[in-house]
Design a protein around this motif. Structure first.
Motif, PDB file in Angstrom:
ATOM      1  N   ALA A  38       0.829  -1.203   0.000  1.00 45.00           N
ATOM      2  CA  ALA A  38       0.000   0.000   0.000  1.00 45.00           C
ATOM      3  C   ALA A  38       0.864   1.254   0.000  1.00 45.00           C
ATOM      4  CB  ALA A  38      -0.908   0.002   1.221  1.00 45.00           C
ATOM      5  N   GLN A  39       0.538   2.194  -0.894  1.00 45.00           N
ATOM      6  CA  GLN A  39       1.270   3.444  -1.025  1.00 45.00           C
ATOM      7  C   GLN A  39       0.295   4.609  -1.100  1.00 45.00           C
ATOM      8  OE1 GLN A  39       4.657   3.549  -1.088  1.00 45.00           O
ATOM      9  NE2 GLN A  39       4.844   1.310  -1.006  1.00 45.00           N
ATOM     10  N   THR A  41      -0.387   8.396  -2.529  1.00 44.99           N
ATOM     11  CA  THR A  41       0.039   9.315  -3.574  1.00 44.99           C
ATOM     12  C   THR A  41      -0.900  10.520  -3.622  1.00 44.99           C
ATOM     13  OG1 THR A  41      -1.279   8.199  -5.286  1.00 44.99           O
ATOM     14  CG2 THR A  41       0.981   7.421  -4.958  1.00 44.99           C
ATOM     15  N   THR A 102      -4.716   9.441  -2.460  1.00 42.40           N
ATOM     16  CA  THR A 102      -5.028   8.213  -3.189  1.00 42.40           C
ATOM     17  C   THR A 102      -4.232   7.067  -2.583  1.00 42.40           C
ATOM     18  OG1 THR A 102      -5.483   9.389  -5.253  1.00 42.40           O
ATOM     19  CG2 THR A 102      -4.989   7.043  -5.425  1.00 42.40           C
ATOM     20  N   THR A 104      -2.886   3.436  -3.314  1.00 42.05           N
ATOM     21  CA  THR A 104      -2.624   2.477  -4.385  1.00 42.05           C
ATOM     22  C   THR A 104      -2.058   1.197  -3.791  1.00 42.05           C
ATOM     23  OG1 THR A 104      -0.375   3.287  -4.784  1.00 42.05           O
ATOM     24  CG2 THR A 104      -2.160   4.369  -5.988  1.00 42.05           C
ATOM     25  N   TYR A 105      -2.210   0.083  -4.518  1.00 40.05           N
ATOM     26  CA  TYR A 105      -1.760  -1.208  -4.012  1.00 40.05           C
ATOM     27  C   TYR A 105      -1.698  -2.181  -5.174  1.00 40.05           C
ATOM     28  CZ  TYR A 105      -6.857  -1.051  -3.730  1.00 40.05           C
ATOM     29  OH  TYR A 105      -8.186  -0.838  -4.011  1.00 40.05           O
ATOM     30  N   THR A 110      -7.774  -6.008  -2.392  1.00 38.02           N
ATOM     31  CA  THR A 110      -8.753  -4.962  -2.137  1.00 38.02           C
ATOM     32  C   THR A 110      -8.789  -4.707  -0.634  1.00 38.02           C
ATOM     33  OG1 THR A 110     -11.047  -4.230  -2.457  1.00 38.02           O
ATOM     34  CG2 THR A 110     -10.707  -6.556  -1.931  1.00 38.02           C
ATOM     35  N   ARG A 175      -7.949  -1.531  -7.785  1.00 39.32           N
ATOM     36  CA  ARG A 175      -8.123  -0.163  -8.290  1.00 39.32           C
ATOM     37  C   ARG A 175      -7.751   0.840  -7.206  1.00 39.32           C
ATOM     38  NH1 ARG A 175     -11.896   3.933  -8.413  1.00 39.32           N
ATOM     39  NH2 ARG A 175     -13.341   2.792  -7.055  1.00 39.32           N
ATOM     40  N   PRO A 176      -6.864   1.816  -7.520  1.00 45.32           N
ATOM     41  CA  PRO A 176      -6.562   2.868  -6.541  1.00 45.32           C
ATOM     42  C   PRO A 176      -7.846   3.576  -6.112  1.00 45.32           C
ATOM     43  CG  PRO A 176      -5.030   2.961  -8.388  1.00 45.32           C
ATOM     44  CD  PRO A 176      -6.103   1.974  -8.763  1.00 45.32           C
ATOM     45  N   ARG A 177      -7.901   3.959  -4.836  1.00 41.04           N
ATOM     46  CA  ARG A 177      -9.123   4.583  -4.318  1.00 41.04           C
ATOM     47  C   ARG A 177      -8.786   5.925  -3.691  1.00 41.04           C
ATOM     48  NH1 ARG A 177     -11.944  -0.034  -0.785  1.00 41.04           N
ATOM     49  NH2 ARG A 177     -13.654   1.482  -0.699  1.00 41.04           N
ATOM     50  N   ARG A 178      -9.600   6.906  -4.004  1.00 40.16           N
ATOM     51  CA  ARG A 178      -9.406   8.258  -3.518  1.00 40.16           C
ATOM     52  C   ARG A 178     -10.125   8.449  -2.188  1.00 40.16           C
ATOM     53  NH1 ARG A 178      -5.486  11.876  -4.175  1.00 40.16           N
ATOM     54  NH2 ARG A 178      -6.196  14.016  -3.888  1.00 40.16           N
TER      55      ARG A 178
END
Length: 220
Positions: A38-39, A41, A102, A104-105, A110, A175-178
């Protein structure tokens, strides 16, 4: 006020470094193939209570939590001293902060937001009140999660807010999530001037004051 900013800035740097470097509390990190990596951004912080320069967002506990740390998020009312030594009566005041980022992973994973815990401190004279309001939205959630904590004087100490997601909602696989995290702190000293200052602080003046969002991961 300058000394407070200097002190909270130092604590912020120390806390952020510790959170970034500390190993997960429960166990060592699993092998890379079994970890979502997990990152964070595109982190942004705007509002009267924060900016990107005095707000830090980091993952912790092996990616199982997101921590948000403020160093300049406080609001004052009542007999508020100025830098020139004078005092101004401010009956009520409010500040807000909006943090967006955001997460990301790796594909094949999920996550769900399972709960959050928010902390702060307050100094309120008898008859004065404060409030913290939090609204959090993650892409994929059916509706924002909102919480309010009302405070009443006399009070001089810490307070906390906690809420669980029921049930947790997992997002689209990979999917990256905001995220949108919105917080407001208010304080009301009333209309009758007193020789006291009231304050609600969400700052990292101690290592226990920051916001933590708990995450659950699963393969998909």
């Amino acid at each position: 006020m300058g000394e407070l900013m200097k002190r909270t800035g130092t604590v912020l740097a120390t806390l952020a470094a510790g959170l970034a470097l500390a190993p997960p509390a429960a166990a060592a990190a699993p092998p890379a193939s079994d970890y979502p990596d997990a990152q964070l951004t595109d982190v942004q912080a705007t509002g009267t209570g924060c900016t990107r320069g005095n707000t830090v967002a980091v993952t912790s506990n092996g990616g199982r939590a997101l921590d948000v740390i403020y160093s300049a998020f406080h609001v004052e009312s009542g007999a508020v001293p100025a830098d020139d030594g004078t005092t101004t009566w401010i009956p009520r005041a409010s500040r807000h902060c909006r943090v967006s980022l955001t997460l990301t992973y790796l594909p094949g994973w999920t996550f769900a937001l399972t709960a959050y815990g928010l902390r702060g401190t307050a100094t309120l004279a008898a008859g004065s009140t404060g409030r913290r309001t939090a609204v959090h939205h993650v892409d994929g959630l059916p509706a924002p999660m909102a919480s309010t904590r009302d405070l009443a004087g006399p009070m001089d100490g810490a307070f906390a807010m906690y809420r669980e997601a029921a049930p947790p909602v997992y997002g689209e696989c990979g999917r990256p999530r905001r995220w949108e995290l919105s917080n407001t702190a208010t304080v009301d000293s009333g209309d009758t001037a007193k020789a006291t200052r009231d304050e609600v602080m969400l700052d990292s003046t101690s290592l226990g004051v920051y916001d933590k969002y708990h995450l659950a991961w699963r393969r998909c």
